[in-house]
Design an enzyme around this catalytic site. Structure first.
Site, PDB file in Angstrom:
ATOM      1  N   SER A  37      19.473  49.910  13.139  1.00  0.00           N
ATOM      2  CA  SER A  37      19.677  50.348  11.761  1.00  0.00           C
ATOM      3  C   SER A  37      19.631  49.184  10.782  1.00  0.00           C
ATOM      4  CB  SER A  37      21.017  51.091  11.638  1.00  0.00           C
ATOM      5  OG  SER A  37      20.938  52.358  12.266  1.00  0.00           O
ATOM      6  N   CYS A  38      19.969  47.982  11.252  1.00  0.00           N
ATOM      7  CA  CYS A  38      19.925  46.825  10.363  1.00  0.00           C
ATOM      8  C   CYS A  38      18.495  46.465   9.985  1.00  0.00           C
ATOM      9  CB  CYS A  38      20.626  45.630  10.997  1.00  0.00           C
ATOM     10  SG  CYS A  38      19.947  45.134  12.589  1.00  0.00           S
TER      11      CYS A  38
ATOM     12  N   ARG B 162      26.509  40.864  19.832  1.00  0.00           N
ATOM     13  CA  ARG B 162      25.831  40.118  20.890  1.00  0.00           C
ATOM     14  C   ARG B 162      26.720  38.996  21.441  1.00  0.00           C
ATOM     15  NH1 ARG B 162      20.442  41.155  21.554  1.00  0.00           N
ATOM     16  NH2 ARG B 162      19.481  42.500  19.977  1.00  0.00           N
TER      17      ARG B 162
ATOM     18  N   HIS C  47      22.842  46.908  19.903  1.00  0.00           N
ATOM     19  CA  HIS C  47      22.881  45.455  20.087  1.00  0.00           C
ATOM     20  C   HIS C  47      23.818  45.005  21.211  1.00  0.00           C
ATOM     21  CE1 HIS C  47      20.559  45.023  16.434  1.00  0.00           C
ATOM     22  NE2 HIS C  47      21.399  45.825  15.824  1.00  0.00           N
TER      23      HIS C  47
END
Length: 338
Positions: A44-45, A305, A13
């Site tokens: 992975s989220c 982010r 990210h």
């Protein structure tokens, strides 16, 4: 004028956001992203959604495709593991894992977004077959194969934090699921009793067996796992999913960048490290948390982010015009219907 060389370690990210932001914001830059794994870049989220069949496939659970970056002028090297930072030469030593060759890559600005690794239990039998970790592309495939394997009937999930996602996935797949944790209640490290009671009730209602106050001591089996040994006796199982937390992926910068006692990267109010022209973002730092009014770990895609956007905006300023204001750190958590 020679282009400024920006090297980003990590394509998830934070690294993804920084690369595209910098290429969009500046004209005279050479942006290179280094990714240790073969696949670019698995989220992975999004693993739970993939395992539940709610995505268009594992290869689409990603931030971007390599060609997305090259189209806008960036470069991405997968199978390229950063192994050492050389501040005196302003280079990163990397190993190309597919060939075993080493190389030094020069930078003018370096953004470390190498993230974290899943914590692994240093216990007897940990290397038995069917003992899996719940993070990353390769583990996602193994877990997905396991949930569709009819020979696997009993599943033990270790870790009642993020492990509740695995417990839900395997219960819905028709497995007998035991959720194991050394704490008193699921999610007790994250929530107070008003909320943990809700999740505890929901798990039990959906036939997840809870083994709380239980310390795992090892694994036994003939080639593949058959038994978990604990302080409260043995638990028979065909599969173990370990979700006991994360560790910062920072061994490669030890001795060059200041780390705290747990290995997290120390940054100032501008997300700079102690090394000139080296910034750090993502899960391996402690960003400022606005509600807590202090720096805390916030392993979150949104946090990474925001940090990447800030660093990109102020990357070439001698002194950033403003400090990083911090983030709230709110996250969404669900299990079954709770």
């Amino acid at each position: 004028m020679e282009k400024q060389k920006v090297v980003i370690v990590g394509a998830s990210h934070g690294g993804h956001e920084a690369a595209f932001e910098i290429l969009d914001r500046y004209k005279n830059v050479d942006v290179t992203v280094l990714e240790a794994g073969d696949f670019v870049s698995f989220m992975s989220c999004g693993m739970k959604l993939f395992l539940e069949g709610k995505t268009t496939g594992m290869d689409n659970v990603r931030n971007f495709k390599p060609e997305d970056l090259t189209k806008v002028g960036g470069k991405i090297f997968n199978n390229t593991k950063a192994t050492k930072l050389n501040p005196d030469k302003k280079t990163v030593t990397v190993t190309h894992t597919d060939s075993g060759k080493n190389e030094e890559i020069k930078y003018d600005k370096l953004i470390i977004s190498s993230g974290v690794n899943p914590a692994k239990l240093p216990l007897p039998g940990i290397d038995l077959k069917n003992v899996l970790l719940m993070r990353g592309y390769d583990w996602a495939k193994k877990i997905n194969d396991a949930q569709h394997d009819d020979s696997i009937k009993n599943v033990a999930v270790i870790g009642a934090g993020n492990g509740i996602a695995a417990a839900e996935v395997f219960e819905k797949a028709g497995k007998n699921v035991t959720l194991i944790d050394a704490g008193h209640k699921p999610l007790e490290n994250y929530l107070n009793d008003d909320f943990t009671d809700v999740f505890e009730k929901e798990l039990k209602k959906n036939n997840v067996k809870l083994a709380m106050d239980t310390k795992v001591e090892g694994f036994k089996g003939n080639g593949k796992v058959e038994t978990i040994t604990t302080n409260k006796g043995d638990i028979k199982t065909d599969l173990v999913i370990i979700a006991v937390g994360i560790t910062p992926n920072t061994d490669w910068i030890k001795g060059a960048v200041d780390l705290d006692k747990r290995g997290y990267i120390k940054t100032n109010d501008y997300l700079k490290t102690n090394v000139d022209d080296v910034f750090a973002i993502g899960d391996a730092i402690f960003p400022f948390n606005i509600p807590a009014n202090t720096k805390v770990p916030i392993p979150s895609a949104i946090a990474a982010r925001h940090e990447a956007q800030y660093v990109s905006e102020h990357l070439f300023e001698e002194k950033p015009s403003r400090p990083f204001k911090g983030i709230v750190g709110a996250q969404l958590l669900e299990v079954f219907n709770a």
